[in-house]
Each structure stands twice: as structure tokens, then as C-alpha cells.
Design an enzyme around this catalytic site. Structure first.
Site, mmCIF file in Angstrom:
data_model
loop_
_atom_site.group_PDB
_atom_site.id
_atom_site.type_symbol
_atom_site.label_atom_id
_atom_site.label_comp_id
_atom_site.label_asym_id
_atom_site.label_seq_id
_atom_site.Cartn_x
_atom_site.Cartn_y
_atom_site.Cartn_z
ATOM 1 N N SER A 127 0.791 -1.233 0.000
ATOM 2 C CA SER A 127 0.000 0.000 0.000
ATOM 3 C C SER A 127 0.820 1.277 0.000
ATOM 4 O O SER A 127 0.248 2.372 -0.063
ATOM 5 C CB SER A 127 -0.979 -0.002 1.175
ATOM 6 O OG SER A 127 -1.910 -1.041 0.994
ATOM 7 N N VAL A 128 2.147 1.168 0.062
ATOM 8 C CA VAL A 128 2.974 2.346 -0.222
ATOM 9 C C VAL A 128 2.631 2.859 -1.627
ATOM 10 O O VAL A 128 2.693 4.063 -1.898
ATOM 11 C CB VAL A 128 4.473 1.990 -0.089
ATOM 12 C CG1 VAL A 128 5.369 3.010 -0.773
ATOM 13 C CG2 VAL A 128 4.848 1.852 1.394
#
Lengths: 415, 415
Positions: free
Chosen positions: A135-136
Site C-alpha cells: 500500500s505504499v
């Protein structure tokens, strides 16, 4: 009367070292060393300690081209941070070196005033090798969305359907772009990594990160987004749901006429002078996972952090207006964030796909499952990029070590 | 009485232009513009005009790293070759520009004395984008095998089983490394691209370039190689069968302890100063297709041709001994080649995975289905790298234009 078996704890960082375990070595790897897509072993622990550095060997990907120029310089001024004392949230004394091991770090780059002060690789990762950001990825999507807002191509106040009419009958039919940017939509969609019936697993099948179920028609990623129903109201509270990011990426493609990989290449990767190409995982129609599919080297992740710390400027070049960064670092509404109950993130908020601490340093983060993180401390002039392969998906498992460790580094470098 | 329908001829080069046809455009691409792996459309014509430039979006791949240095220079001395007269094998007058279009070229780079004299891109290909080499891959495998022979790690006279005991009960159980290098093995394996029951399609399922058949256990690539039975005798005649190359690559991995991608990166891609990373398609266990899975940019393919033309030296650097090239350009036995009946290649031979013309110029080629080619004319000091997406797999369909066109260019540049 039966006694429930207590599941054995996962192997520790040393016992799970992917090189020592010999995953995918031998020609061919023997069955007990093989990691494959079809059997799902690539996302089991400890196999994922190998997989997160080798995603493109497992699923199709699209390239994010770095362009023809040489990489931008990252000067070095190395410091020995290994022995730096860190006190965990639980009050235990440790060191920065030990904190990295205990959070199953694969790679870390610490920048202070734009110089590399610390860089280490562990396990299956090498400096030139991309690691999945999970999810970066979202914070890249959010920043690119901010750039398109600054371009005048996206109006955050507009309804999502102004860009993607296909979403009219879904939960997003009455949502604004701002609401999906900040994840304040009300969705009948669950993202619980420990519950196999959670909707996150349906999203994975749609975005290609899990095989389709046999005999069941498999929607593509964008088809899947149109099926999300509403639950509750929009704009009330923050609720972390990856489908918001994928809707945002859909809006961005329609507004710009470009794919996510083209946007990232032309607006960030080329102008910032990335050292290596990056890549996104794609669904069966070639659509990138804007919520979790980006793979970069650790150094290039740090470069992006430095772009953000520089207010959109890096290496003497302006990539995008400072207003793009300011619209992120201002943060969201902590009152909308608090009900989500993130014990390790008191007082934080979520804004344009970034996690904002509202601490005295103005720190903010990109965060992904299994310990992926980009930590930016503007006051300390510090950027920390860390890729990891922690056994637990949720960052609540590593935050109690990670966040004090990052803060200790920032404080030490401030001097 | 029924009349067999005559199949319509495939659309011509202009009518099949992949950009004009809009393949994979739109978010998502509409069904009539979609190209997917599961339905096999990626290898249908005209879809393959798009696919051969986008293979990594369709199947998993492994990177071939170019290293940290800048690309090696390819100076330019451009000449207008468009109007160069070409007479096809059928006696028709055409031009070089028209010959490229009529062979469905995607990209071409012509080097003369190491300088780019001509470079064009068509269809879906761009200069920085890798295109699949198909069996051009084999000549990279053969050259790397020659390097390992020069290293003393492989003995061509040794039995294949000295390196890969698992092949003992297969057709390769009594074959030598030299026989698989030169494809003079006797194998019960057919490679007929127009016959859906041909074994080439089983190989594709094994190497990941086609989906497994439902409900049938799918061997991995190396497992599949152990199932090939003998037919006829070894060492009698040349018979073009891709499984030989995959066996050779297996020998190379065992002899070196390195994967094919590591070998190509360290022995050729890094020292020659490639401009972009390359990649191989992989099977479900991460094993590269050494017979057909390499993707490179057109320019980097030309660079490799220049390395060969330079006898293993390029850009002032020696990559491998001249003996490696000499052991290829000496050619194989034309008497063993002739029975294979290649009408467009009279007097040629096959040696160490290269096609050797034995013409007065000493020209030799790497050749892949659908028109992939690397043509090296030592006497004319010319290298021609051409990627293509011809509707016919077999090169007999484009050779009557391609080979006279390449010879015309070489003669013109010799002056």
C-alpha cells in the site's frame, strides 16, 4: 472435549532468512523449495520473504520507465546508526540494528538532508532489485492525483462519476473524488487480512494477485470496482479500503488519458532520475494495481521521499508544485480518523493516500502491509525508506518497534 | 457436397497496424480491443502485432539487469536507405522501406562499422521498449554456452547426463552437449507451428507461454524435457527442435550454478553496456525459456550483434574470447542441414544455435518465428537487428523478402 491446537508462532527473522532457507534455488527448485503463484505459496510466510523481492517472476507486470538519463546523485555521508538506542512502545530497550531485524527488514535507506546516511539490505533483496511496496503504492497514486488536480485535470469536489460513469450504480455513484482520495466513503467492503472471507481477497483475484476461483467468472479489476455496494454514509469517517485507491486511479486514467505506469514514468520516475525502472502488477487486461502493485528499489523509494520533502523539487529540478505536497501534509481530519481505532497511530489522519502524524515534526508516511514504509520527517530533514517481509500483514504488529526506531533516527540526525 | 471455405488471408501490414487498431486502449479496453493470456488472443494475428512488444504484461518474467553504468555509445551516421532497390527471391522489384513494411517489421537498427546508419520503429514498438526475440533467444543461449565452454565449465563432447542426470531416461540420455548445441539429436518431438497437435504447443504450456489444459497435471519446463523420447539416431541430421536449446540451458545452469538471466546479465548485458534491461519469460518455477523467451530493445539486439561481429569485443572491452565466435562462424555440416529442406536457406548450416550462411561474406543469423532476426555480415561490417510481427510463424514466409533486403543493405553499405 477437544483441545484447540495453538498455532505455532511464525519463525523469527533469522530462522526465516530466505537465503538461508534456499527458496527457489536449484534447477529446478525441489518441491520443498518451490514458490508458485497457483498454489498461493508466494504469499505464505516464510515464503513471502523471498516473494516480495521477486514479484515480477510470479505475476505479469508493466514497466515504469526511468528514461534515458543517468540516475540522479544521492551523495553519501554514512553514519553508524546500528547501535542507536531505541525504546519500543512497549518500553523495551533495543538498538536500531536489532529493530530492523526484528521487523523483518529487507532493505533500508535513510537520507538526511538528501544524503544517504545509512543503507542496508537483508534477506532476498539487493540494491538494484525492486521490492513490492504494497500500500505504499497508494501514496504514489495519491501524489499523482494531486499533480492532476494541480494540472486542472481533476476537480476533487467533482463526483467520481464525472470521470467514470460506469460507477454510477456502485457505492461510488454519489461519492466525490475527495472522498475516495481520503477514504471517507461508506462501502460494503471489508479489508481484514486475517479473515479469508474478507473482500480484500476478492480484490486480489480481480487485480491478479491471486488466481481466480475455479468455475467462477472472474471480473477484471475495474469490473470488480463497479460491484462495490454502499454501506453507511460518505464523508463521516475514515475507513481504510483499497478499492478507493483503485477508483481514484481509474479517475486519473480517464482524466489524463494515460495509464498509471505512464503517469508515474513521465511525472515522477523520469524527472526525478530514478536509478532503476519500477513496475506495477497488472490484472488480466493490463490495468495496474494502483492500490498495492508498485515495485521499486529501496533507493528509488527514498528518492521519491526526498522529492516530497523538497516540496516537489529534487536534484535542482521541479517535478510538481509545492501545493501538491502542502495539500497532503496539511493532513485530514483526525476526528474522522480516530474511530478507525489505530492504536499505534494516535492523533494521526489520512489525506490523499498518505498517513499524516500531526506530530511536532510534521512527519507523514506511506505504509504498506508486512512493514513497507516511507517515513518523511520535514523538521529533522530525514527520509526513511524501508521494505520488509514481516509475517503479519497489519502494521500494528511492527509499528511498536518501527515508529520509535524511525523517530530515534530522526532525533539523532537532527543532533 | 460441401465446398471448403477458403480462409481469408490475414490483414496486410497497414490494415493490421496495432496502433490504428487500438488494441488494449481505453480504461478498461473494451472486449473487442482486449488481448489476454487466458483466451490465447495474445498469440493470434493481428493481436500479436501488439503482444510481441508487451510480453511482460501477459506472462511473468525475470529481469536481465544492465548494471549501473551508462549505455555504451552507438554513434550515428544515418543514411537514407528507404529507397534502396531490393529484388525479392521471386524476382519482384521493391525498396528497403517497402520490404520492412511487407515483412511486418516492428523495429530495425542497421549498424555499419558500429555506427547506426538506419533506425525505424513501427506499430506498437518504441526504441526503449523490449520486443520478444522468439528463437533469436537461442543464439544468446548458444553464445553463453560457448562462453562456458571457453571457461572450461562445459565439455561439448561430454554426455548431457554428466550435467543433468535427470535426463538419463529421455532421448537426451545418450546425447552429447555438442549434439544439443547443434540440434542433431533424434527426438520424438515435432515443431510444426500450423499443427495444433504438434509438440511445440506442449512445450509452450510447460514454459508458461500457454495456459495449462484444464484438469491435466502440467509439467514444469524442466520436467517436460525429461519426457522427450528418442526417435531415429543422434548426430545424423539437423532437426530444428526447441527442446534441445532448453536442455542446453539446463546444462549451462548446472555447470555454472547460475540462472540464464544471471549468465546473460553478467557475461553480456552488463559488460556490453546495454541501454535497457532485458527480460526472459519464465515457467511456474521461475525457469527461463532459453529457447524463445528473451525480450530486448532493438538497439540492444544490435549491440549484441556488434559484440559478435567484433569477435567478442565491443566498445573497447573484451567480453569473451574470439574463439567463442569462431566456433560459431565456422558453421555446422551443410550435409546434415540440407535434408531439413529449408528452401530459402540453400547451403546453410546450424551451429551452436546460430544459422550460418556459408556465403562469400560469411553472414550468419539469429532467427525467430514471426520475423525476428539478427543478421551479421562480417565482410560488409554490417549488423542488422530486426523485430517483427509477421502473420506467419515460419520464416519461409518472409525470407524471400527479408534475406535479399538484408543483402542489398550490406552491399550498399560496403560501397
Amino acid at each position: 472435549m477437544t483441545t484447540a491446537a495453538t498455532p505455532a508462532p511464525p519463525p523469527g527473522p533469522e530462522a526465516s532468512d530466505p537465503v538461508a532457507l534456499g527458496w527457489m534455488t536449484g534447477f529446478p527448485p525441489p518441491p520443498d523449495k518451490a514458490i508458485t503463484y497457483a498454489d498461493g505459496s508466494f504469499r505464505a510466510f516464510p515464503q513471502l520473504r523471498w516473494s516480495w523481492s521477486h514479484v515480477r517472476q510470479i505475476v505479469p507486470t508493466v514497466n515504469v520507465w526511468r528514461g534515458t538519463g543517468g540516475p540522479s546523485p544521492l551523495p553519501r555521508a554514512e553514519q553508524d546508526l546500528d547501535a542507536l538506542p531505541v525504546t519500543t512502545m512497549g518500553g523495551e530497550a533495543t538498538t536500531f540494528a536489532r529493530a530492523l531485524v526484528d521487523t523483518y527488514a529487507d532493505g533500508i535507506v535513510v537520507l538526511h538532508r538528501g544524503r544517504i546516511v545509512f543503507e542496508r539490505y537483508f534477506g532476498a533483496l539487493k540494491p538494484h532489485q525492486p521490492h513490492i511496496g504494497m500500500s505504499v503504492t497508494k501514496s504514489f497514486t495519491g501524489t499523482l492525483a494531486g499533480i492532476l488536480v494541480a494540472d486542472g485535470l481533476i476537480d476533487p469536489a467533482a463526483p467520481v462519476t464525472a470521470y467514470v460513469p460506469e460507477l454510477a450504480r456502485s457505492a461510488f455513484g454519489d461519492a466525490t473524488v475527495r472522498q475516495v482520495m481520503d477514504m471517507t466513503t461508506g462501502l460494503a467492503y471489508s479489508e481484514i487480512y486475517t479473515d479469508p472471507s474478507s473482500d480484500i481477497f476478492a480484490l486480489r483475484r480481480a487485480n491478479g494477485m491471486a488466481p481466480p476461483l475455479p468455475g467462477v467468472p472472474q471480473p477484471s479489476l475495474l469490473e470488480y470496482l463497479t460491484t462495490i455496494a454502499k454501506q453507511g454514509e460518505h464523508d463521516r469517517v475514515f475507513a481504510y479500503k483499497t478499492v478507493n485507491t483503485d477508483v481514484l486511479a481509474w479517475v486519473m486514467r480517464r482524466a489524463s488519458g494515460l495509464s498509471l505506469s505512464e503517469l508515474l514514468s513521465t511525472r515522477i520516475w523520469q524527472p526525478m532520475g530514478a536509478e532503476e525502472d519500477a513496475h506495477y502488477t497488472v490484472d488480466r487486461l493490463g490495468i495496474e494495481s494502483g492500490g498495492g502493485g508498485l515495485n521499486t528499489t529501496t533507493r528509488d523509494l527514498a528518492r521519491f521521499g526526498e522529492v516530497m520533502r523538497g516540496g516537489g523539487s529534487f536534484n535542482g529540478r521541479r517535478l510538481f508544485p509545492t501545493s501538491v505536497v502542502e495539500a497532503i501534509t496539511c493532513g485530514g481530519d483526525p476526528a474522522k480518523f480516530a474511530p478507525a481505532g489505530y492504536a499505534t497511530l494516535p492523533g494521526w489522519s489520512y489525506r490523499t493516500q498518505w498517513w499524516v502524524s500531526h506530530d511536532p515534526h510534521g512527519a507523514y508516511m506511506a505504509r504498506g502491509v508486512h512493514g513497507q514504509s516511507l517515513y518523511i520527517d520535514p523538521k529533522a530533514e530525514v527520509v526513511i525508506a524501508r521494505y520488509a517481509s514481516h509475517p503479519a500483514a497489519g502494521n500494528v504488529a511492527n509499528d511498536p518497534i518501527t515508529l520509535p526506531a524511525f523517530r530515534a533516527v530522526a532525533m539523532a540526525l537532527m543532533g
